[in-house]
Design a protein around this motif. Sequence first.
Motif, mmCIF file in Angstrom:
data_model
loop_
_atom_site.group_PDB
_atom_site.id
_atom_site.type_symbol
_atom_site.label_atom_id
_atom_site.label_comp_id
_atom_site.label_asym_id
_atom_site.label_seq_id
_atom_site.Cartn_x
_atom_site.Cartn_y
_atom_site.Cartn_z
ATOM 1 N N THR A 84 14.213 6.205 -5.666
ATOM 2 C CA THR A 84 14.994 4.963 -5.547
ATOM 3 C C THR A 84 14.082 3.736 -5.569
ATOM 4 O OG1 THR A 84 14.991 5.089 -3.121
ATOM 5 C CG2 THR A 84 16.851 6.111 -4.276
ATOM 6 N N GLU A 85 12.873 3.872 -5.038
ATOM 7 C CA GLU A 85 11.933 2.748 -5.059
ATOM 8 C C GLU A 85 11.475 2.462 -6.489
ATOM 9 O OE1 GLU A 85 9.805 2.805 -0.677
ATOM 10 O OE2 GLU A 85 9.073 4.193 -2.203
ATOM 11 N N GLU A 86 11.231 3.518 -7.262
ATOM 12 C CA GLU A 86 10.842 3.338 -8.667
ATOM 13 C C GLU A 86 11.926 2.600 -9.444
ATOM 14 O OE1 GLU A 86 10.093 7.260 -10.070
ATOM 15 O OE2 GLU A 86 8.258 7.526 -8.884
ATOM 16 N N LEU A 87 13.185 2.864 -9.084
ATOM 17 C CA LEU A 87 14.316 2.214 -9.752
ATOM 18 C C LEU A 87 14.635 0.847 -9.157
ATOM 19 C CD1 LEU A 87 16.588 5.372 -9.947
ATOM 20 C CD2 LEU A 87 15.580 4.193 -11.920
ATOM 21 N N LYS A 88 13.864 0.467 -8.121
ATOM 22 C CA LYS A 88 14.085 -0.807 -7.425
ATOM 23 C C LYS A 88 15.491 -0.903 -6.823
ATOM 24 C CE LYS A 88 10.607 -3.567 -9.843
ATOM 25 N NZ LYS A 88 9.831 -2.423 -10.308
#
Length: 379
Positions: A84-88
């Motif tokens: 989810t962090e990679e996808l912001k």
Amino acid sequence: MINNRYSDEKELEAIRLIDQAESLVDSGKGKEAIDFYEKAASIYIDLGSYIKLDELYIRITQIISRYKNNIQAVYRLQSIIRKTEELKLYEVSAKLLLQLGNVSFNMHDWETAGESWEKASDYLYQTDPEEYNSLCSILLLKAGQSFERSKIKKDVGKRLILKAVMKINKFDELYEQEEKQAFDLLSRKEFEASAKKFNDIATYFRKSLDELDSMIDEEESKDTYLKTKARFIHFVAEYQTVSAVCLRASKNRAYNERIKELGNKSFELFKESISMLKSYLFPIKSDFDHEVILRITFDIMLIAIIQGMLDTHYLNPNEYLLKDIEKNKKLVKELKNSPYYKITERIQKLGIRETFDLLLKVHLGHFEMIKNTLIEYFK
């Protein structure tokens, strides 16, 4: 047309995977169910359907929270959070981090719990500062309390607890700006203006203090409550004291009553702060928090300075400090070894003017950079 058909087919596939996952959950096969949920989540990521992801990941965390093996739950959550962090997807990440914090806290992994809640607070603040201001404050408080249990991150914990209480009043960002302006005014010898600015800062801390009872449960977190409340009382009194000292430095007799009013109010607040810290320190037999030792003796020194400034002698500061705690001999020894205790002794014996040389050598916290400016006006 082809793109729409592809999207519809992929969405149907995701729905089938979710149905299979739900059936596995009903059969008590949570770990297998998560594999199907994650496959469905991957499809929604490819389709750019991030709203559905929120529901899916929260459902996954609900299942993970039932794991008997907490370490496995942590690894699984961390893996999903990275996606989810990679996808912001910061709002989704925050909700997952909240759960990671809960699991880690139950494992007594204070550092991971604190880091998770602190990051969750940051992500929610990035998402919507207005909507999430209260929740961000609560998460920072939880993070700070968790860090306070850690041997290596105690100081971080204290800082976050203060920030949490200040954030609820949206004072955390304003504080540094206001203090800088007050210092700038004082450096230009604008004593009345700097006095007003310092008193304004004291008012902000007083408002934050009013919020403390609603944020920290005194029964559940007595030590945190005592230390935090004492610190905010200290800040109110400290900034009021500096406001009074600025007015005194102006040498304008018209401010005499205001100086007396600010000094007396600060005097009572310092007594209250000292009393609370004594309640915290007295039951401890060894390994005293050095920062608390310095702060309580710093407050005693400021009481001595206020009495010197007002030319009054309501009490002997060091006697007041040691009253009712004499039985804890190790604590008394720690207090007497503080440089602020020794300065207070000298003020009592020789007076404030004869102590300027020591004050110039000792660190004065927030006011280290302006002590020379203030002291020269009292010589």
